[in-house]
Design a protein around this motif. Structure first.
Motif, short mmCIF file in Angstrom:
data_model
loop_
_atom_site.label_atom_id
_atom_site.label_comp_id
_atom_site.label_asym_id
_atom_site.label_seq_id
_atom_site.Cartn_x
_atom_site.Cartn_y
_atom_site.Cartn_z
N MET A 115 34.71 -5.66 -14.90
CA MET A 115 35.32 -6.97 -15.07
C MET A 115 35.30 -7.50 -16.51
O MET A 115 35.98 -8.46 -16.82
CB MET A 115 34.59 -7.99 -14.17
N LEU A 116 34.50 -6.88 -17.38
CA LEU A 116 34.35 -7.48 -18.71
C LEU A 116 34.70 -6.55 -19.86
O LEU A 116 34.33 -6.80 -21.01
CB LEU A 116 32.92 -8.02 -18.88
N ARG A 117 35.41 -5.47 -19.59
CA ARG A 117 35.91 -4.67 -20.71
C ARG A 117 37.40 -4.94 -20.87
O ARG A 117 38.08 -5.25 -19.91
CB ARG A 117 35.69 -3.17 -20.44
N ASP A 118 37.87 -4.76 -22.09
CA ASP A 118 39.30 -4.96 -22.34
C ASP A 118 40.03 -3.60 -22.31
O ASP A 118 39.40 -2.56 -22.21
CB ASP A 118 39.50 -5.67 -23.69
N VAL A 119 41.35 -3.69 -22.44
CA VAL A 119 42.20 -2.50 -22.29
C VAL A 119 41.69 -1.29 -23.06
O VAL A 119 41.60 -0.18 -22.52
CB VAL A 119 43.65 -2.84 -22.73
N TRP A 120 41.35 -1.48 -24.34
CA TRP A 120 41.01 -0.30 -25.17
C TRP A 120 39.70 0.37 -24.75
O TRP A 120 39.43 1.47 -25.15
CB TRP A 120 40.96 -0.69 -26.65
N ASP A 121 38.89 -0.33 -23.94
CA ASP A 121 37.66 0.28 -23.47
C ASP A 121 37.82 1.00 -22.14
O ASP A 121 36.87 1.61 -21.63
CB ASP A 121 36.55 -0.77 -23.34
N PHE A 122 38.98 0.89 -21.54
CA PHE A 122 39.22 1.58 -20.27
C PHE A 122 39.58 3.03 -20.52
O PHE A 122 40.25 3.36 -21.49
CB PHE A 122 40.30 0.86 -19.45
N ARG A 123 39.10 3.90 -19.61
CA ARG A 123 39.28 5.35 -19.80
C ARG A 123 40.00 6.00 -18.62
O ARG A 123 39.86 7.19 -18.38
CB ARG A 123 37.89 6.02 -19.96
N ASN A 124 40.74 5.20 -17.86
CA ASN A 124 41.47 5.75 -16.73
C ASN A 124 42.70 6.53 -17.18
O ASN A 124 43.24 6.29 -18.27
CB ASN A 124 41.91 4.64 -15.79
N LEU A 125 43.15 7.42 -16.32
CA LEU A 125 44.37 8.18 -16.56
C LEU A 125 45.57 7.24 -16.57
O LEU A 125 45.62 6.27 -15.81
CB LEU A 125 44.55 9.22 -15.46
N LEU A 126 46.54 7.57 -17.41
CA LEU A 126 47.75 6.75 -17.48
C LEU A 126 48.47 6.70 -16.13
O LEU A 126 49.04 5.68 -15.74
CB LEU A 126 48.72 7.31 -18.53
N LEU A 127 48.41 7.82 -15.41
CA LEU A 127 49.13 7.91 -14.13
C LEU A 127 48.76 6.75 -13.20
O LEU A 127 49.63 6.13 -12.59
CB LEU A 127 48.82 9.25 -13.45
N VAL A 128 47.46 6.47 -13.09
CA VAL A 128 47.02 5.53 -12.06
C VAL A 128 47.32 4.07 -12.41
O VAL A 128 47.28 3.21 -11.54
CB VAL A 128 45.52 5.70 -11.72
N GLU A 129 47.58 3.79 -13.68
CA GLU A 129 47.90 2.40 -14.03
C GLU A 129 49.39 2.10 -13.89
O GLU A 129 49.82 0.96 -14.04
CB GLU A 129 47.39 2.06 -15.44
N GLN A 130 50.18 3.13 -13.62
CA GLN A 130 51.62 2.90 -13.45
C GLN A 130 51.85 2.00 -12.23
O GLN A 130 51.15 2.11 -11.24
CB GLN A 130 52.37 4.23 -13.28
N PRO A 131 52.84 1.12 -12.33
CA PRO A 131 53.07 0.17 -11.23
C PRO A 131 53.42 0.89 -9.92
O PRO A 131 53.86 2.03 -9.93
CB PRO A 131 54.26 -0.66 -11.71
#
Lengths: 253, 325, 94
Positions: free
Chosen positions: A74-90
């Motif tokens: 809940m408290l990290r911003d975008v650049w600290d996230f390490r998820n695959l690009l695929l899963v953030e796609q709408p």
């Protein structure tokens, strides 16, 4: 990067990917094409959120900075996230959601199969539990992709469009970078290059049954698991997901 | 309630059969799908179970509204599981209605074009996280009042669905109360949020039971048939008596200045909700009627190609299997 | 309106080895999907270890008018029930 830092990074990749995908699927709740699907999608989302709690919990432990799994989520911003690009796609339409799911599941099952043999017992333990869930996820998502690919003219067209749209995000999952290589060298994670072959076999079989054509291009978008360049979608997702914690800092819920 | 203002259908059946039927109900026997039943019983049940099912389905939306904004991973999982249960409950209820000779798709079409209703409560917006607590405490609390006695309803499939639903519902109200508790013990802003949620949901929750039906012919018929187990006023009173101490325990104030414990009746005296507002909401003028129906219509329309696609694939598989044999 | 997915009846056997029991119904395009849907809908709380699905149209049900001839004969055979036999407590647990 120390071994511990690399391990922390690697655990974030695992936990952030399940978190973001679980979140995306939960967006469907109450809006699916048929009641049975609504319930099934929620089950998948619940599994992924549960896996997130384990992965991010372990990540927090490895980091040793006193942060909890919730704080990492809940408290990290975008650049600290390490998820695959695929899963953030709408989510797109239901077909796009199921195609994204199937591509991820086919990778996820291979990854967890390997990780359940990890030299790190904590990772092996979480992976063995998650593997049972993901085996069912892939069973369900692949059947749906096959059914819709082979269904009507319209469903076929939509599934091919979804595959074409999402294919550029496949490469990132199965192409090793420095962290992957370090984890493999440490006996913690598998060799992604070998994993890719098994992934391809699975996906090729599914796409054949689905009468879909794998795109020619091998071009891969990157920047998700390294955190170097996420897509614009992630920021909007986080805006929603993190809003309460950001608006009322320090409150307990 | 989840089924509000159900008008019972007049029945023009053989009086002798009717007497036998009523005797079976009076002796506590269950009526099963293939048993003879008065046409009015069947139609009233379809209307009631259908409306109950629709309420579960539309009821996913106000809480679903907060799944993506839940404050912790655990809260997200709990809320998602709860809203998923509601989909399940809708599914069980549609299943019960289907034993009466109507299909789920037919019922769905009637919901979507406005011929059938769902509970008024789901036309109110959920504006803060505390609303998830208030919905659990008030809306689930009110629903349970009605659903527990309905486990003994005369129609077998309906009764069995209610038994399953009540078993699953038991955690819903508790999770809501737990959210409220956390907020009431929390920061000043959280307390304010909890009180605000209670203020907004109190009267709409009282409306869930429907207007007084002590003189209603429809209710009398439904009660004789044991498809309605208590009057609206009885249930409303029971709900207020149960909920007021729960709210007070949290340090919250029920937004009713006339609220008094009445020693003689052993219950609270309380203010009636604004029934003109209730009728407006029922007519489609509630704060969220348009959005709720639009969301359900969109899900149904957008899903058509999926349902058709999977059906077409199943047909192809069948044909291929036949050809191979 | 397009064609509705057929209705399936779902039977589940729980952990304790009892018979499969009817738990409810659902819709699915074919048997494989019905099994998966049953798993998702009816075993959310760990209720079962084995699932049967049968398309509702394939079930033949006894008709209520047969109720007398089908079931009443067994009502008179009370000796089939253990409580019929009055055994002295001294005989021990039985």
């Amino acid at each position: 990067m120390t071994d511990q830092e690399a391990l922390f990074e690697y655990l974030l990749r695992l936990g952030d990917s399940t978190l973001i995908l679980g979140h995306r699927i939960s967006e469907w709740c109450g809006h699916a094409p048929v009641l049975e699907e609504d319930i099934a999608l929620a089950n998948t989302a619940l599994d992924l959120i549960g896996q997130t709690q384990m992965w991010l919990g372990l990540a927090a432990e490895v980091e040793g900075a006193g942060r909890s799994a919730d704080e990492l989520a809940m408290l990290r911003d975008v650049w600290d996230f390490r998820n695959l690009l695929l899963v953030e796609q709408p989510n797109g339409d239901f077909g796009q959601t199921m195609m994204r799911q199937c591509l991820f599941d086919a990778f996820h099952i291979e990854l967890l199969t390997a990780l359940s043999q990890s030299d790190d017992n904590r990772i092996a333990g979480i992976s063995a539990k998650a593997l049972k869930e993901v085996t069912y996820h892939l069973d369900r998502s692949s059947e749906t992709v096959i059914g819709l690919g082979d269904g009507t003219e319209e469903s076929h067209r939509r599934m091919q469009a979804a595959l074409d749209l999402l294919w550029p995000y496949v490469g990132e999952m199965v192409t090793p970078d420095a962290v992957d290589t370090a984890m493999h060298a440490a006996g913690i994670a598998p060799d992604l290059t070998a994993l890719r072959a098994r992934f391809d076999t699975r996906i090729d079989a599914i796409l054949t049954d689905a009468t879909l054509v794998k795109p020619d291009s091998t071009y891969a978008q990157t920047g998700g698991k390294t955190g170097f360049r996420h897509s614009e979608h992630l920021g909007h997702l986080l805006t929603q997901m993190q809003w309460l914690q950001r608006a009322y800092p320090g409150a307990a819920w | 309630m989840y089924a509000q203002m159900i008008t019972s259908e007049a029945t023009q059946d053989d009086p002798e059969k009717l007497t036998t039927f009523q005797a079976r109900i009076d002796s506590g026997e269950k009526i099963e799908p293939k048993d003879w039943m008065p046409e009015g019983y069947r139609k009233t049940l379809i209307r009631q179970i259908g409306q109950h099912a629709h309420s579960e389905i539309v009821g996913q939306l106000p809480e679903g509204n907060w799944i993506t904004r839940a404050p912790t991973l655990e809260r997200k999982a709990i809320l998602l599981a709860k809203v998923q249960d509601e989909a399940g409950h809708g599914l069980y209820l549609y299943g019960a209605a289907e034993t009466l000779g109507v299909s789920r798709d037919e019922l769905t079409e009637m919901l979507l074009d406005g011929r059938m209703k769902y509970s008024s409560i789901f036309n109110y917006p959920t504006l803060t996280w505390a609303d998830m607590g208030a919905v659990g405490l008030l809306v689930d609390g009110a629903a349970i009042m009605n659903q527990v006695p309905l486990q003994r309803t005369s129609y077998g499939p309906y009764s069995r669905a209610m038994i399953r639903i009540c078993k699953e519902e038991s955690f819903h109200q508790r999770q809501g109360y737990h959210i409220m508790m956390k907020m009431a013990q929390g920061t000043t802003a959280q307390k304010k949020m909890a009180q605000d949620a209670l203020n907004r949901f109190w009267y709409p929750s009282l409306m869930m039971f429907g207007p007084s039906d002590k003189d209603s012919v429809h209710s009398a018929q439904s009660m004789a048939w044991k498809i309605k187990m208590n009057t609206n006023d009885e249930l409303r009173q029971k709900f207020v008596d149960q909920t007021v101490p729960q709210a007070e325990f949290l340090g919250l104030t029920v937004p009713d200045k006339t609220l008094r414990w009445n020693e003689d009746k052993g219950g609270y005296d309380f203010a009636e909700p604004d029934w003109s507002e209730f009728f407006d909401v029922i007519k489609g003028n509630g704060p969220c009627n348009t959005e709720r129906l639009a969301a359900r219509n969109k899900a149904w329309d957008d899903g058509a190609w999926v349902r058709d696609g999977l059906m077409a694939h199943a047909a192809k598989k069948r044909a291929a299997k036949l050809a191979a044999e | 309106m397009s064609q509705e997915w057929p209705l399936w009846e779902v039977f589940i056997r729980g952990q304790h080895g009892l018979n499969h029991r009817h738990v409810g119904s659902l819709h699915a395009a074919d048997a494989e999907m019905a099994l998966k849907n049953a798993r998702d809908v009816y075993t959310r709380r760990n209720e079962g270890v084995s699932i049967w699905v049968v398309e509702a149209a394939h079930i033949t049900a006894s008709s209520p008018s047969d109720k007398g001839p089908l079931y009443e004969p067994s009502e008179s055979k009370v000796y089939r029930h253990p409580t019929f036999f009055d055994i002295p407590d001294d005989a021990g647990h039985m």
